[in-house]
Design a protein around this motif. Structure first.
Motif, mmCIF file in Angstrom:
data_model
loop_
_atom_site.group_PDB
_atom_site.id
_atom_site.type_symbol
_atom_site.label_atom_id
_atom_site.label_comp_id
_atom_site.label_asym_id
_atom_site.label_seq_id
_atom_site.Cartn_x
_atom_site.Cartn_y
_atom_site.Cartn_z
ATOM 1 N N ARG A 123 0.855 -1.181 0.000
ATOM 2 C CA ARG A 123 0.000 0.000 0.000
ATOM 3 C C ARG A 123 0.896 1.238 0.000
ATOM 4 O O ARG A 123 1.533 1.545 1.008
ATOM 5 C CB ARG A 123 -0.909 -0.009 1.229
ATOM 6 C CG ARG A 123 -1.806 -1.245 1.283
ATOM 7 C CD ARG A 123 -2.486 -1.400 2.619
ATOM 8 N NE ARG A 123 -1.464 -1.651 3.651
ATOM 9 C CZ ARG A 123 -1.722 -1.782 4.940
ATOM 10 N NH1 ARG A 123 -2.964 -1.677 5.384
ATOM 11 N NH2 ARG A 123 -0.750 -2.002 5.809
ATOM 12 N N PRO A 124 0.952 1.968 -1.129
ATOM 13 C CA PRO A 124 1.867 3.112 -1.223
ATOM 14 C C PRO A 124 1.657 4.160 -0.126
ATOM 15 O O PRO A 124 2.609 4.805 0.294
ATOM 16 C CB PRO A 124 1.564 3.718 -2.599
ATOM 17 C CG PRO A 124 0.878 2.656 -3.364
ATOM 18 C CD PRO A 124 0.197 1.767 -2.366
ATOM 19 N N GLU A 125 0.436 4.298 0.345
ATOM 20 C CA GLU A 125 0.128 5.307 1.358
ATOM 21 C C GLU A 125 0.468 4.851 2.783
ATOM 22 O O GLU A 125 0.415 5.638 3.718
ATOM 23 C CB GLU A 125 -1.359 5.693 1.279
ATOM 24 C CG GLU A 125 -2.322 4.604 1.726
ATOM 25 C CD GLU A 125 -2.568 3.447 0.751
ATOM 26 O OE1 GLU A 125 -3.287 2.512 1.134
ATOM 27 O OE2 GLU A 125 -2.046 3.469 -0.381
ATOM 28 N N GLU A 142 -4.321 -10.007 -10.608
ATOM 29 C CA GLU A 142 -3.236 -10.206 -9.645
ATOM 30 C C GLU A 142 -2.031 -9.317 -9.938
ATOM 31 O O GLU A 142 -1.705 -9.049 -11.092
ATOM 32 C CB GLU A 142 -2.772 -11.667 -9.644
ATOM 33 C CG GLU A 142 -3.688 -12.565 -8.866
ATOM 34 C CD GLU A 142 -3.138 -13.968 -8.745
ATOM 35 O OE1 GLU A 142 -3.073 -14.464 -7.614
ATOM 36 O OE2 GLU A 142 -2.775 -14.568 -9.778
ATOM 37 N N ILE A 143 -1.402 -8.886 -8.863
ATOM 38 C CA ILE A 143 -0.129 -8.172 -8.933
ATOM 39 C C ILE A 143 0.763 -8.812 -7.880
ATOM 40 O O ILE A 143 0.309 -9.146 -6.797
ATOM 41 C CB ILE A 143 -0.304 -6.647 -8.702
ATOM 42 C CG1 ILE A 143 1.001 -5.898 -8.908
ATOM 43 C CG2 ILE A 143 -0.875 -6.349 -7.329
ATOM 44 C CD1 ILE A 143 1.360 -5.684 -10.341
ATOM 45 N N GLY A 144 2.001 -9.022 -8.233
ATOM 46 C CA GLY A 144 2.913 -9.644 -7.283
ATOM 47 C C GLY A 144 4.343 -9.357 -7.645
ATOM 48 O O GLY A 144 4.640 -8.586 -8.556
ATOM 49 N N PHE A 145 5.227 -9.993 -6.923
ATOM 50 C CA PHE A 145 6.657 -9.820 -7.159
ATOM 51 C C PHE A 145 7.376 -11.109 -6.821
ATOM 52 O O PHE A 145 6.830 -12.001 -6.167
ATOM 53 C CB PHE A 145 7.203 -8.642 -6.338
ATOM 54 C CG PHE A 145 7.058 -8.809 -4.858
ATOM 55 C CD1 PHE A 145 8.059 -9.410 -4.112
ATOM 56 C CD2 PHE A 145 5.915 -8.382 -4.213
ATOM 57 C CE1 PHE A 145 7.923 -9.593 -2.752
ATOM 58 C CE2 PHE A 145 5.770 -8.549 -2.854
ATOM 59 C CZ PHE A 145 6.778 -9.153 -2.117
ATOM 60 N N SER A 146 8.616 -11.190 -7.265
ATOM 61 C CA SER A 146 9.413 -12.392 -7.072
ATOM 62 C C SER A 146 9.601 -12.695 -5.585
ATOM 63 O O SER A 146 9.976 -11.818 -4.802
ATOM 64 C CB SER A 146 10.772 -12.218 -7.746
ATOM 65 O OG SER A 146 11.566 -13.361 -7.547
ATOM 66 N N TRP A 147 9.350 -13.936 -5.213
ATOM 67 C CA TRP A 147 9.410 -14.389 -3.819
ATOM 68 C C TRP A 147 10.776 -14.167 -3.183
ATOM 69 O O TRP A 147 10.893 -14.019 -1.972
ATOM 70 C CB TRP A 147 9.034 -15.866 -3.728
ATOM 71 C CG TRP A 147 10.037 -16.756 -4.419
ATOM 72 C CD1 TRP A 147 10.090 -17.049 -5.755
ATOM 73 C CD2 TRP A 147 11.141 -17.418 -3.822
ATOM 74 N NE1 TRP A 147 11.154 -17.866 -6.024
ATOM 75 C CE2 TRP A 147 11.824 -18.113 -4.846
ATOM 76 C CE3 TRP A 147 11.622 -17.506 -2.523
ATOM 77 C CZ2 TRP A 147 12.958 -18.871 -4.618
ATOM 78 C CZ3 TRP A 147 12.757 -18.268 -2.287
ATOM 79 C CH2 TRP A 147 13.404 -18.944 -3.331
ATOM 80 N N ALA A 160 6.491 -3.989 -9.412
ATOM 81 C CA ALA A 160 5.115 -4.215 -8.964
ATOM 82 C C ALA A 160 4.544 -2.944 -8.326
ATOM 83 O O ALA A 160 3.383 -2.588 -8.561
ATOM 84 C CB ALA A 160 5.061 -5.381 -7.984
ATOM 85 N N MET A 161 5.346 -2.262 -7.515
ATOM 86 C CA MET A 161 4.862 -1.049 -6.858
ATOM 87 C C MET A 161 4.566 0.066 -7.864
ATOM 88 O O MET A 161 3.635 0.849 -7.672
ATOM 89 C CB MET A 161 5.856 -0.568 -5.803
ATOM 90 C CG MET A 161 5.853 -1.409 -4.540
ATOM 91 S SD MET A 161 4.220 -1.618 -3.773
ATOM 92 C CE MET A 161 3.773 0.084 -3.438
ATOM 93 N N VAL A 182 1.158 -0.698 -9.056
ATOM 94 C CA VAL A 182 0.171 -0.381 -8.016
ATOM 95 C C VAL A 182 -0.086 1.118 -7.995
ATOM 96 O O VAL A 182 -1.247 1.559 -7.943
ATOM 97 C CB VAL A 182 0.670 -0.873 -6.622
ATOM 98 C CG1 VAL A 182 -0.193 -0.303 -5.503
ATOM 99 C CG2 VAL A 182 0.691 -2.401 -6.575
ATOM 100 N N LYS A 183 0.952 1.917 -8.043
ATOM 101 C CA LYS A 183 0.803 3.388 -7.980
ATOM 102 C C LYS A 183 0.011 3.937 -9.156
ATOM 103 O O LYS A 183 -0.655 4.963 -9.032
ATOM 104 C CB LYS A 183 2.172 4.044 -7.894
ATOM 105 C CG LYS A 183 2.855 3.812 -6.563
ATOM 106 C CD LYS A 183 4.263 4.363 -6.559
ATOM 107 C CE LYS A 183 4.996 3.991 -5.292
ATOM 108 N NZ LYS A 183 6.397 4.414 -5.337
ATOM 109 N N GLN A 184 0.063 3.276 -10.312
ATOM 110 C CA GLN A 184 -0.710 3.718 -11.474
ATOM 111 C C GLN A 184 -2.208 3.656 -11.224
ATOM 112 O O GLN A 184 -2.971 4.380 -11.853
ATOM 113 C CB GLN A 184 -0.381 2.855 -12.692
ATOM 114 C CG GLN A 184 1.000 3.062 -13.252
ATOM 115 C CD GLN A 184 1.284 2.089 -14.395
ATOM 116 O OE1 GLN A 184 0.439 1.291 -14.795
ATOM 117 N NE2 GLN A 184 2.501 2.148 -14.917
ATOM 118 N N TYR A 185 -2.622 2.777 -10.312
ATOM 119 C CA TYR A 185 -4.039 2.576 -10.062
ATOM 120 C C TYR A 185 -4.531 3.228 -8.777
ATOM 121 O O TYR A 185 -5.672 3.082 -8.411
ATOM 122 C CB TYR A 185 -4.366 1.085 -10.041
ATOM 123 C CG TYR A 185 -4.219 0.463 -11.407
ATOM 124 C CD1 TYR A 185 -5.266 0.510 -12.311
ATOM 125 C CD2 TYR A 185 -3.024 -0.139 -11.798
ATOM 126 C CE1 TYR A 185 -5.137 -0.047 -13.573
ATOM 127 C CE2 TYR A 185 -2.882 -0.694 -13.061
ATOM 128 C CZ TYR A 185 -3.942 -0.638 -13.935
ATOM 129 O OH TYR A 185 -3.816 -1.181 -15.179
#
Length: 185
Positions: A88-90, A141-146, A177-178, A181-184
């Motif tokens: 969560r960017p905020e 889905e949005i994610g990143f490498s484990w 990924a972030m 997320v920030k685009q949305y």
């Protein structure tokens, strides 16, 4: 009927249900709306899910982008290392991760608010229950490498190879990924 503990991530909580046992066996409330509301978890739940995984499966780390889910995760059989990562960017804790050992014996649960990514590693064959606030939306889905060193999740070591889904092997790093997320937001 349960104790609720804060973690190092804003809003992520560990839930410890009370277990009542005697010579016949045991009883516990897996979920109680009023107890959770009293602890500040005021979500409307729409679905319960069960997944099974053999030892060495790593699921995640991801969330839904446009239709994020809050969730409660519990290990009903076996043992998992459950991980939450704040996307969560905020949030003051954006980028932090927290891990908790969830087992059939300790009966702990983890609450993840919307926008917090989730993943887990099965340390034994496991059955995992997840209560969620929105239905799964394919393609959201949005994610990143484990194993992204920028996040630095300290996964437990296991004997043998890890098993990951194809999609979980294809994620970019946390920073990419972030940006999505920030685009949305």
């Amino acid at each position: 009927m349960m104790e609720v503990f804060d973690t190092c991530i804003e809003g992520v909580k560990v839930i410890q249900p009370k277990v009542f046992g005697d010579s016949r066996g045991s009883f516990m409330e897996l979920w109680n709306d009023q107890s959770l509301r009293d602890a500040g978890i005021e979500e409307e739940w729409v679905q319960d899910n069960i997944s099974t995984s053999v030892k060495g499966v790593l699921r995640g780390v991801h969330t839904q982008l446009l239709h994020p889910q809050a969730k409660i995760v519990s290990c009903m059989q076996g043992m998992i290392y459950d991980v939450a990562v704040d996307m969560r960017p905020e949030s003051a804790t954006c980028g932090r991760w927290y891990g908790e050992l969830l087992t059939a014996e300790n009966r702990r649960q983890m609450f993840l608010p919307k926008g917090v990514a989730h993943g887990f590693l099965t340390l034994e064959d496991a059955m995992v229950w997840m209560k969620v606030t929105t239905h799964y939306t394919p393609g959201d889905e949005i994610g990143f490498s484990w194993d992204d060193p920028a996040v630095g999740i300290d996964w437990p070591r296991i004997d043998g190879e890890l098993t990951l889904a194809e999609k979980d092997l294809m994620w970019d790093g946390f920073a990419v990924a972030m940006e999505k997320v920030k685009q949305y937001r």
